[in-house]
Write an enzyme that holds these catalytic residues in place. Structure first.
Site, PDB file in Angstrom:
ATOM      1  N   CYS A 254      -7.173   2.784   1.218  1.00 15.31           N
ATOM      2  CA  CYS A 254      -7.211   1.366   0.855  1.00 15.31           C
ATOM      3  C   CYS A 254      -7.955   0.520   1.887  1.00 15.31           C
ATOM      4  O   CYS A 254      -8.224  -0.645   1.650  1.00 15.31           O
ATOM      5  CB  CYS A 254      -5.797   0.829   0.647  1.00 15.31           C
ATOM      6  SG  CYS A 254      -4.845   0.685   2.176  1.00 15.31           S
TER       7      CYS A 254
ATOM      8  N   ASP B 252       2.046  10.138  -3.501  1.00 13.75           N
ATOM      9  CA  ASP B 252       2.969  11.254  -3.351  1.00 13.75           C
ATOM     10  C   ASP B 252       3.641  11.161  -1.975  1.00 13.75           C
ATOM     11  O   ASP B 252       3.335  11.920  -1.063  1.00 13.75           O
ATOM     12  CB  ASP B 252       2.227  12.581  -3.505  1.00 13.75           C
ATOM     13  CG  ASP B 252       3.161  13.769  -3.490  1.00 13.75           C
ATOM     14  OD1 ASP B 252       4.359  13.593  -3.778  1.00 13.75           O
ATOM     15  OD2 ASP B 252       2.697  14.885  -3.163  1.00 13.75           O
TER      16      ASP B 252
ATOM     17  N   ARG C  84       3.938   1.677  -0.040  1.00 15.21           N
ATOM     18  CA  ARG C  84       2.770   1.668   0.848  1.00 15.21           C
ATOM     19  C   ARG C  84       2.840   0.409   1.700  1.00 15.21           C
ATOM     20  O   ARG C  84       2.591  -0.686   1.226  1.00 15.21           O
ATOM     21  CB  ARG C  84       1.465   1.696   0.050  1.00 15.21           C
ATOM     22  CG  ARG C  84       0.217   1.600   0.937  1.00 15.21           C
ATOM     23  CD  ARG C  84      -1.057   1.783   0.124  1.00 15.21           C
ATOM     24  NE  ARG C  84      -1.204   0.827  -0.952  1.00 15.21           N
ATOM     25  CZ  ARG C  84      -1.900  -0.312  -0.877  1.00 15.21           C
ATOM     26  NH1 ARG C  84      -2.519  -0.647   0.229  1.00 15.21           N
ATOM     27  NH2 ARG C  84      -1.978  -1.114  -1.928  1.00 15.21           N
TER      28      ARG C  84
END
Length: 140
Positions: free
Chosen positions: A72, A120, A126
């Site tokens: 990201c 996962d 996150r």
């Protein structure tokens, strides 16, 4: 994930003291809730074993074993150290509803936490954290 802001921060400084302690870029992120540009941070791709601390106050926040590659543009962790190292609050800036992550010790802005994205990881969360908000202390 229900956002909760903890009590008064344990580390309290005046804005002038924060400005003297932090660089301009650090101050913009940590004290003004800014964001560093993606894929530019010091720890985005780091694989060093250690503990990530708050750059403002030195509080331990995340361990390297909870860091994962989310691609990201910012360091991502699936859980903070001992749930009490960070506090969360609702953030409706930038025209969207997000959950902001703050250092529990000094309430400096670290980044945001997202869940249900399908990574996962054990938590399906996150913690997307600005590198400039962290300092890595390597462990042998």
């Amino acid at each position: 994930m229900k956002p909760v802001v903890g009590a008064t921060p344990r580390v309290v400084k005046s804005e002038q003291e924060w400005r003297e302690k932090l660089s301009g870029a650090e101050y913009a992120v940590l004290r003004e809730a800014g964001t560093e540009r993606p894929f530019t941070g010091e720890y985005t791709d780091t694989k060093t074993t250690g503990v990530y601390e708050c750059r403002a106050c030195g509080a331990e926040l995340f361990r390297s074993d909870s860091k994962f590659e989310s691609h990201c543009g910012w360091p991502s962790f699936f859980t903070p150290l001992a749930g009490e190292s960070v506090v969360l609050r609702e953030d409706r800036s930038a025209g969207m509803a997000r959950t902001e992550v703050l250092c529990a010790s000094c309430h400096s802005h670290l980044g945001h936490v997202f869940e249900g994205e399908g990574y996962d990881t054990p938590t399906d969360q996150r913690y997307c954290i600005n590198s400039i908000a962290l300092r890595l202390t390597p462990q042998e």
